[in-house]
Write a protein that holds these residues in place. Structure first.
Motif, short mmCIF file in Angstrom:
data_model
loop_
_atom_site.label_atom_id
_atom_site.label_comp_id
_atom_site.label_asym_id
_atom_site.label_seq_id
_atom_site.Cartn_x
_atom_site.Cartn_y
_atom_site.Cartn_z
N LEU A 76 37.42 -80.26 -2.38
CA LEU A 76 38.33 -80.16 -1.26
C LEU A 76 39.75 -80.38 -1.73
N GLY A 77 39.93 -80.72 -3.00
CA GLY A 77 41.22 -81.16 -3.51
C GLY A 77 42.35 -80.24 -3.13
N PHE A 78 43.46 -80.82 -2.72
CA PHE A 78 44.58 -80.03 -2.20
C PHE A 78 45.14 -79.12 -3.27
N PHE A 79 45.13 -79.55 -4.52
CA PHE A 79 45.74 -78.75 -5.56
C PHE A 79 44.74 -78.30 -6.63
N ASN A 80 43.45 -78.48 -6.41
CA ASN A 80 42.52 -78.18 -7.48
C ASN A 80 42.39 -76.69 -7.78
N LEU B 44 34.66 -88.80 -5.01
CA LEU B 44 35.56 -87.97 -5.80
C LEU B 44 35.47 -86.53 -5.29
N SER B 45 36.58 -85.87 -5.17
CA SER B 45 36.57 -84.52 -4.59
C SER B 45 36.08 -83.47 -5.56
N CYS B 46 36.15 -83.73 -6.85
CA CYS B 46 35.72 -82.74 -7.84
C CYS B 46 34.23 -82.89 -8.14
N PRO B 47 33.43 -81.84 -7.98
CA PRO B 47 32.04 -81.90 -8.43
C PRO B 47 32.01 -82.21 -9.92
N GLY B 48 31.18 -83.18 -10.29
CA GLY B 48 31.11 -83.56 -11.69
C GLY B 48 32.06 -84.69 -12.06
N GLY B 49 32.96 -85.06 -11.16
CA GLY B 49 33.87 -86.15 -11.45
C GLY B 49 35.18 -85.69 -12.07
N CYS B 50 35.95 -86.66 -12.57
CA CYS B 50 37.32 -86.39 -13.00
C CYS B 50 37.40 -85.49 -14.22
N LEU B 51 36.41 -85.53 -15.11
CA LEU B 51 36.44 -84.64 -16.27
C LEU B 51 36.44 -83.18 -15.84
N SER B 52 35.88 -82.92 -14.66
CA SER B 52 35.78 -81.55 -14.16
C SER B 52 36.97 -81.15 -13.29
#
Length: 498
Positions: A64-68, A412-420
């Motif tokens: 959902l991240g605004f800038f991902n 965390l909004s990124c699937p897989g966590g921050c590394l992803s």
């Protein structure tokens, strides 16, 4: 403004998909109607530059991240295929991005950093900015993989490159993450002990992910915001360390320091421009600019940097001590390890149990897992790790029905966590996650030794010398913030159907 390579353009015509948020559709349609026929050109151009479309890949469970999925500007013309609904953006901001926010975000760019560097070369020495870069631990594996080096050597080469640009100091943010973990542990214990007379005490949601925070504040509102841990993220604690402690050590005023953070995630740009992290009297932000790992690597490619020609330069220390300390990480699969650290701390503090290993139970998928502490058949603690927007929606749906059994949820909004994070894990074509790259980064990340923040002597020194104690008003001000509902009272946030 900075233009990412063409492969960063990843657009989805939401009108062609069934999975859409009706509230977003109405908002965007309403804006088009209100602005008139000529609004498309006006809305898509800022100072003569075409603004790119934010997007989200629903089938790939993108965040959902605004800038991902954000490309700040695009040199390519937009194809007029009807309204291009910005699903992730709309879910996050509950309306259109304001002009003020657009201006702030436009300053989160390589061009802005290069402008500051250029001014340093032209202006009088007394007017120079001291550039400080702080690198997130989750960014280092990206450079290790891309440069074909082990993680320590990659960090040294990155430090050398940044200093060749004119950056004077390069830190990593592990120390700041330690503060955030310790403060989260302490807050969890406090919340747990008042859970019977405070309906908002449990569950506690982690606060390190700005994409999640923006969604919680703008869309979910009071359903969630009282449950969010007040500890600042490692990025913003690092901002305080640099602008408050380090600047004083260097006998500099905060506005004389230009602080850049290298992060795996575009959402961190939005976190840096939050109002509470700006000192209006000094006209200084805790973090002046966030650049993603991919942006830094792109700059290395543009400048045709040869790894062999870069010196091996160790990172600097906030306390100024000499020597090359080995890089460390905190526990956790691919992020900062809040769940594991809080879980072990709570087991010891509340129940006198020493937990050595944590076993995750996978529920819906590998991004929705739970951890349970049991004794004599009784469940004492139940935590969950929830990554990615689809899983977050499941969590929110259960919370609306009062069916969340967890005391803490690491969100965390990124699937897989921050590394992803999409600032470093996106493939060269198609805008999807590069799974091979992520796997290699995970291997590099787990190669770093684990450190417990409780036994880090530098943290204890800073608690005393910088914050005047762990429970001081100074610690409360600089290590914590508040998250508040920013939803409009007349609008109920929609429930997404998947």
């Amino acid at each position: 403004m900075y233009r990412l390579p063409p492969r960063k353009m990843s657009e989805v015509n939401i009108g062609k998909r069934k999975e859409k948020c009706e509230n977003c559709t109405k908002q965007c349609n309403k804006k088009q109607t209100d602005d008139g026929a000529g609004s498309q050109q006006e809305g898509d151009e800022v100072n003569g530059q075409v603004m790119a479309v934010y997007s989200i890949d629903l089938q790939n469970q993108s965040s959902l991240g605004f800038f991902n999925h954000l490309t700040l500007t695009s040199p390519f013309p937009q194809v007029n295929e009807g309204p291009q609904l910005l699903l992730s953006a709309c879910l996050s901001c509950d309306g259109c991005l304001s002009e003020e926010e657009s201006l702030k975000i436009s300053q989160q760019s390589l061009e802005e950093v290069e402008r500051v560097l250029a001014l340093n070369k032209k202006c009088d020495v007394t007017k120079h900015k001291v550039l400080v870069a702080s690198v997130c631990p989750q960014s280092l594996p990206y450079f290790a993989v891309k440069l074909g080096l082990d993680i320590n050597e990659a960090a040294h080469k990155l430090c050398s490159f940044l200093k060749s640009l004119g950056v004077q100091y390069v830190f990593d943010t592990t120390l700041a993450a330690g503060f955030s973990i310790l403060e989260s542990q302490k807050e969890f214990i406090q919340r747990y002990r008042r859970r019977h007379h405070d309906s908002h005490a449990m569950p506690m949601f982690t606060s390190s992910c700005p994409g999640w925070i923006r969604y919680a504040e703008r869309v979910l509102g009071s359903l969630v915001t009282p449950h969010i841990c007040s500890a600042r993220s490692s990025q913003q604690i690092m901002g305080c360390l640099v602008k408050d402690f380090f600047s004083k050590q260097q006998k500099l005023s905060p506005e004389k320091v230009y602080h850049v953070v290298v992060a795996p995630c575009f959402d961190k740009k939005l976190e840096a421009v939050r109002e509470e992290f700006y000192n209006s009297l000094l006209e200084s932000r805790d973090v002046d600019c966030v650049l993603t790992s991919g942006e830094i690597y792109y700059l290395m490619e543009q400048r045709k940097v040869s790894v062999e020609n870069l010196d091996s330069v160790p990172l600097d220390h906030v306390l100024g001590e000499a020597g090359d300390a080995a890089l460390v990480r905190y526990e956790g699969r691919s992020s900062e390890g809040f769940l594991e650290h809080v879980f072990k701390h709570a087991a010891k503090e509340l129940f006198g149990l020493d937990v050595q290993e944590i076993t995750y139970k996978t529920l819906k998928n590998r991004d929705f897992q739970e951890v349970t502490l049991e004794r004599d058949g009784e469940t004492l603690l139940q935590f969950a790790a929830v990554y990615g927007f689809r899983n977050i929606q499941t969590l929110v749906h259960r919370m609306r029905k009062g069916r969340v059994p967890y005391q803490l949820v690491e969100v965390l909004s990124c699937p897989g966590g921050c590394l992803s994070g999409r600032g470093q894990a996106e493939s060269d074509a198609g805008g999807r996650t590069d799974k091979t790259l992520v796997q290699q980064m995970e291997e590099a990340y787990t190669s770093m030794p684990v450190c417990l923040p409780e036994v880090n002597p530098t943290l204890h020194t800073l608690y005393q010398d910088w914050l005047q104690g762990q429970d001081s008003p100074q610690a409360g001000t600089l290590l914590h913030t508040q998250y508040k509902s920013q939803t409009q009272t007349h609008t109920q946030p929609p429930h997404m159907q998947w």
